[in-house]
Design a protein around this motif. Structure first.
Motif, mmCIF file in Angstrom:
data_model
loop_
_atom_site.group_PDB
_atom_site.id
_atom_site.type_symbol
_atom_site.label_atom_id
_atom_site.label_comp_id
_atom_site.label_asym_id
_atom_site.label_seq_id
_atom_site.Cartn_x
_atom_site.Cartn_y
_atom_site.Cartn_z
ATOM 1 N N PHE A 37 12.281 52.168 72.000
ATOM 2 C CA PHE A 37 11.299 52.326 72.915
ATOM 3 C C PHE A 37 11.609 52.254 74.320
ATOM 4 O O PHE A 37 10.864 52.822 74.877
ATOM 5 C CB PHE A 37 10.402 50.705 72.807
ATOM 6 C CG PHE A 37 9.645 50.702 71.252
ATOM 7 C CD1 PHE A 37 8.983 52.045 71.105
ATOM 8 C CD2 PHE A 37 9.813 49.818 70.705
ATOM 9 C CE1 PHE A 37 8.258 51.839 69.625
ATOM 10 C CE2 PHE A 37 9.293 49.686 69.252
ATOM 11 C CZ PHE A 37 8.268 50.823 69.001
ATOM 12 N N ASN A 38 12.720 52.095 74.768
ATOM 13 C CA ASN A 38 13.150 52.153 76.183
ATOM 14 C C ASN A 38 13.485 53.777 76.576
ATOM 15 O O ASN A 38 14.027 53.865 77.637
ATOM 16 C CB ASN A 38 14.107 51.314 76.802
ATOM 17 C CG ASN A 38 15.574 51.653 76.005
ATOM 18 O OD1 ASN A 38 15.519 52.527 75.183
ATOM 19 N ND2 ASN A 38 16.332 50.576 76.361
ATOM 20 N N GLY A 39 13.293 54.578 75.556
ATOM 21 C CA GLY A 39 13.363 55.972 75.801
ATOM 22 C C GLY A 39 14.745 56.334 75.562
ATOM 23 O O GLY A 39 15.355 57.647 75.814
ATOM 24 N N GLN A 40 15.810 55.614 74.926
ATOM 25 C CA GLN A 40 17.045 55.941 74.657
ATOM 26 C C GLN A 40 17.275 56.304 73.145
ATOM 27 O O GLN A 40 16.738 55.770 72.504
ATOM 28 C CB GLN A 40 17.937 54.874 75.020
ATOM 29 C CG GLN A 40 19.447 55.143 75.611
ATOM 30 C CD GLN A 40 20.052 53.785 76.089
ATOM 31 O OE1 GLN A 40 19.385 52.842 75.907
ATOM 32 N NE2 GLN A 40 21.301 54.100 76.545
ATOM 33 N N LEU A 51 4.274 46.677 73.023
ATOM 34 C CA LEU A 51 4.742 47.490 74.057
ATOM 35 C C LEU A 51 3.752 47.141 75.204
ATOM 36 O O LEU A 51 4.258 47.242 76.515
ATOM 37 C CB LEU A 51 4.501 48.654 73.984
ATOM 38 C CG LEU A 51 5.509 49.530 72.820
ATOM 39 C CD1 LEU A 51 5.236 50.892 72.477
ATOM 40 C CD2 LEU A 51 7.154 49.437 73.518
ATOM 41 N N ARG A 72 11.567 43.638 69.110
ATOM 42 C CA ARG A 72 10.642 44.786 69.496
ATOM 43 C C ARG A 72 10.064 45.575 68.176
ATOM 44 O O ARG A 72 9.200 46.546 68.357
ATOM 45 C CB ARG A 72 11.371 45.447 70.567
ATOM 46 C CG ARG A 72 11.474 44.897 71.708
ATOM 47 C CD ARG A 72 12.031 45.741 72.873
ATOM 48 N NE ARG A 72 12.484 45.148 74.115
ATOM 49 C CZ ARG A 72 13.159 45.499 74.955
ATOM 50 N NH1 ARG A 72 13.622 46.760 75.198
ATOM 51 N NH2 ARG A 72 13.518 44.706 75.862
ATOM 52 N N ASN A 73 10.186 45.054 67.252
ATOM 53 C CA ASN A 73 9.794 45.646 65.941
ATOM 54 C C ASN A 73 10.076 47.305 66.068
ATOM 55 O O ASN A 73 9.395 47.907 65.333
ATOM 56 C CB ASN A 73 8.351 45.659 65.696
ATOM 57 C CG ASN A 73 7.958 44.652 64.934
ATOM 58 O OD1 ASN A 73 9.002 43.518 64.750
ATOM 59 N ND2 ASN A 73 6.697 44.463 64.473
#
Lengths: 307, 545
Positions: free
Chosen positions: A81-84, A37, A269-270
């Motif tokens: 991870f992008n908050g979605q 990240l 992005r695991n």
């Protein structure tokens, strides 16, 4: 029939649990996602620790799995991870891939079975040989080659289509990707149908039907084709799941934001929730498609009955 | 009877499919969607890794958007890299430690709110607070009170940093922990952007459609696939957008983006795929940009391993550096989209910014004989072997690592002494690096956050610094960096940093390989396309023909 379906549905439960655990375990084995990240920078220890805590990454694997499964049964597939929300990602990605798969399957069915019947009936003739040669050619060309070549020819050179698919991905833009995705399977469907038809065309029941004086069209469509479709249906049933998950190459070439894209992104992005969530749905699609195939046998072949 | 129903159903499905295909053929040829001829720039994009909060965005894709919708206290001139006042009227200090910031009057957010001192202080406090897990939190670590809101472990003991104080509508003061003369120059970084009230009152709505004070507003945003930005007519700054808007489209594969550019469906691609570099000149001619960015690739040594850090090994490290034929590799593998490195910074800084093409000197010149001699003199490679490690999922890393190893093997002429250890994913690789599990030299890429020489040296080589992955530690180097940070005169500061760089040349804790260039290609329908030092297109200056 009803009991058979229920039994099959119950069998899905251990398969579902086993496969999700395996996927979870494999994504987990890729390593800790938090470091990535922060790009090439070293993660700030306090922030990284907090993120790990929020995602339960500091818990042992079995506990993470139980927490995750608990969430899933409440309809919460976690957050990318992008908050979605992963459910949001699915809602946008699955319809796209479903449309792509549908286009591919329809092409497979119409062209594949059509060519198969034609060459099966004219065994050893020019039609048969040229179809065989064509399928051999198609099978031996990998998807990414046919994809890039067709994209370049139709999209850039002749300018007939847009080389990429817009984010709405309507059916009209999915035809070329659908063809590319269908090509290899199409060749298999053709060959399966051909062999099956060629075998059955000498069967007793076909001779009887002809002797009864039935029109040729009716003999082929009702008697010959219906019985010859069993191996083809088996293949296509398994192919639905394969096409949905395996569309990753086609989706990449034509920039389709479908399931393959999300899984690829998730692996890079695991991101366990994305990968496990999407694959879980794929597993269900596979299981259901297989069940439907088995049920279709009974429809196609009157000799098969499920108790 | 069952068979008959089935047949009917199948016929129906085919009919539907045919209808869909048929209706598809009608509009299959024409371009769909907006963005044609209306002054809109259609550009390629990648899915931002994190939510688009300024203090949480540390990569280029999210940075593109922030650069369009935010203006901070300062902004780096896209050409010279100099930090120029934007929202700031002045940033004054007497002692390089206490700063008074005064804002210009009249700046507004696109939702009508005024940009005040509070907008900055709130945003910075938000970015620093541990509960918000913002990736860029360490950028606020030089401010007094940071440790209270962002302790190394446990809960925060304060809500706000005590070093920030609002003294008026348009003024606030900042107290730093230590002297940091070039601190104002760092404020062009996006993490220091102001945030409107709306960010705090309805966070989810803000994330779905970010609101800033820059020349563009977000018209629509569908996460993971596209964003439409439109020129903001009431923009309060003087660098208003030269086009009517920008449409960003996420591409999974930069090859497809390039194909779309050639086919005329896209105006701007800012990442030319390696496979296309040979064709790019003939495809695009002078519509291809290739210029150095603030990115350097190095091979870093794990100095936490005795094998690599004991006395004499500095000669081996220098020797390895001299065994690498940078010229040939950048030409053959990267088609000159990398420039052989001659120091530990970047030519994008410019000479006045501290770039020094003599800093590395002979140690960065290919000289196989000298390399062999040096390595023997230093006691040879540990165990007679060296293994290079990197992730290989992007950036042609596998190719250049093989080439570097070949170069070393040929120079040493002792058979295969250099091998490559590929790691599948970036996440896994970074994880191994940050937990000190490297046993041999490994790839390290560094993209500067702001065009300052300090950012190339301190975070990477200062003892205990955040990104000092190789655990290099040198008292002399640390002392020079400390001195540089205390210099009030910028030139003196840069000179001290350059002196510190000389120590890197002697010790070679990391071998500079090459500077990564920013590359972009654009269509005939746009002009005035440039890249800034971060290899991000300067969208607001692009003109649509």
């Amino acid at each position: 029939m009803g009991r058979y379906v229920i039994r099959r549905l119950l069998q899905m439960i251990p398969v579902f649990i086993g496969s999700t655990f395996l996927i979870f375990f494999m994504v987990y084995a890729l390593g800790d996602p938090v470091a990535a990240l922060f790009g090439d920078k070293a993660p700030d220890p306090a922030t990284a620790a907090r993120i790990r805590q929020e995602l339960h990454l500091d818990e042992p694997l079995w506990k993470q799995y139980f927490l995750y499964m608990g969430q899933i049964f409440q309809g919460d597939f976690g957050t990318a991870f992008n908050g979605q929300k992963v459910t949001e990602l699915m809602a946008s990605a699955y319809p796209v891939t479903l449309r792509l798969t549908l286009v591919a399957i329809v092409i497979e069915l119409i062209v594949g079975i059509g060519l198969g019947v034609a060459s099966g009936l004219k065994r050893g003739r020019v039609v048969d040989n040229s179809v065989l040669l064509m399928t051999l050619l198609v099978i031996s060309i990998p998807t990414f080659v046919s994809g890039y070549v067709l994209q370049f020819l139709l999209g850039v050179k002749w300018g007939i289509i847009r080389p990429s698919v817009s984010s709405e991905a309507p059916f009209s833009e999915l035809i070329l990707p659908g063809v590319v995705l269908a090509l290899v399977s199409l060749a298999y469907v053709t060959r399966l149908t051909r062999t099956s038809i060629a075998e059955n065309v000498r069967a007793d029941y076909v001779r009887t039907a002809i002797a009864k004086g039935l029109p040729r069209r009716r003999v082929i469509s009702r008697h010959l084709l219906r019985n010859s479709l069993i191996p083809v249906v088996t293949f296509i049933g398994a192919d639905i799941g394969f096409l949905m998950g395996g569309a990753i190459v086609t989706e990449k070439i034509f920039n389709i934001h479908g399931v393959g894209y999300q899984i690829y992104q998730g692996i890079l992005r695991n991101n366990a929730p994305t990968v496990v969530g999407f694959v879980t749905i794929l597993v269900i699609v596979f299981l259901v498609a297989n069940l439907l195939v088995d049920l279709l046998y009974a429809v196609l072949d009157p000799r098969i009955r499920y108790a | 009877m069952r068979g008959a129903t089935h047949a009917k159903w199948a016929a129906c499905a085919v009919a539907v499919a045919l209808a869909a295909t048929a209706c598809g053929d009608d509009n299959g040829g024409g371009a769909t969607g907006g963005g044609d001829g209306s002054g809109i720039v259609r550009s390629s994009w990648g899915d931002p890794q994190n939510p688009l909060e300024p203090a949480n965005t540390n990569e280029v894709q999210g940075g593109k958007v922030l650069d369009m919708i935010f203006r901070g206290l300062k902004r780096y001139d896209p050409e010279t890299g100099e930090a120029e006042d934007m929202v700031a009227e002045s940033i004054e200090t007497d002692d390089s430690q206490n700063f008074t910031v005064t804002l210009k009057e009249g700046w507004k957010f696109s939702n009508g709110e005024d940009v005040t001192a509070q907008s900055f202080v709130d945003a910075w406090n938000y970015g620093a607070h541990i509960d918000n897990t913002q990736n860029n939190a360490p950028f606020f670590s030089s401010i007094v009170g940071y440790d209270d809101v962002h302790p190394e472990s446990g809960e925060a003991t304060a809500e706000e940093m005590s070093g920030l104080e609002v003294t008026g509508d348009l003024t606030f003061t900042v107290e730093l922990k230590e002297k940091f003369s070039t601190w104002p120059e760092t404020l062009g970084y996006q993490a220091f952007s102001p945030l409107p009230e709306a960010f705090f009152s309805d966070h989810d709505a803000w994330l779905a459609k970010p609101i800033g004070n820059g020349p563009y507003t977000v018209d629509s945003y569908s996460r993971g696939s596209s964003m439409q930005l439109r020129k903001w007519d009431d923009y309060t700054g003087d660098d208003e957008a030269q086009n009517d808007g920008v449409d960003l489209r996420v591409y999974t594969d930069n090859n497809t983006a390039y194909t779309d550019l050639i086919a005329g469906n896209l105006d701007l691609v800012d990442d030319i795929p390696a496979q296309q570099l040979q064709n790019v000149e003939s495809d695009l001619g002078d519509r291809y940009i290739n210029q150095p960015a603030l990115i350097i690739q190095t091979i870093t040594f794990p100095l936490y391993q005795d094998d690599w850090s004991q006395d004499g090994m500095e000669k081996v490290r220098r020797g390895l550096s001299m065994a690498i034929n940078r010229e040939e590799i950048t030409r053959q593998i990267f088609q000159e989209t990398r420039t052989p490195a001659k120091d530990w910074t970047s030519p994008a800084l410019g000479e006045q910014g501290g770039y020094d093409e003599d800093a590395c000197g002979d140690a960065c010149e290919f000289d196989p004989d000298e390399a062999k001699a040096l390595i023997e003199e230093g006691g040879g490679l540990p165990g007679g072997r060296v293994t290079l490690t990197s992730n290989v999922d992007t950036g042609s890393h596998r190719e250049w690592m093989d080439a570097v190893c070949n170069s070393i093997n040929n120079a040493l002429d002792e058979g295969t002494v250099c091998t490559v250890n590929p790691v599948g994913t970036f996440a896994d690789y970074r994880n191994q690096v940050t937990t000190d599990r490297m046993t041999g030299p490994f790839r390290a890429g560094w993209q500067a956050d702001y065009p300052l020489i300090q950012n190339f040296l301190q975070p990477l080589y200062y003892t205990g610094a955040s990104s000092n992955d190789g655990k290099f530690s040198n008292e002399e180097f640390d002392a020079l960096v400390d001195r540089a940070n205390q210099e009030t005169d910028e030139e003196d500061a840069i000179e001290a940093f350059q002196e510190a760089e000389e120590i890197l040349a002697e010790q070679m804790p990391a071998i500079p390989l090459w500077y990564q260039n920013g590359s972009a290609g654009y269509s005939e329908s746009v002009s005035d396309v440039t890249l800034n030092q971060f290899s991000v297109p300067v969208y607001d200056q692009i003109k649509v023909n």
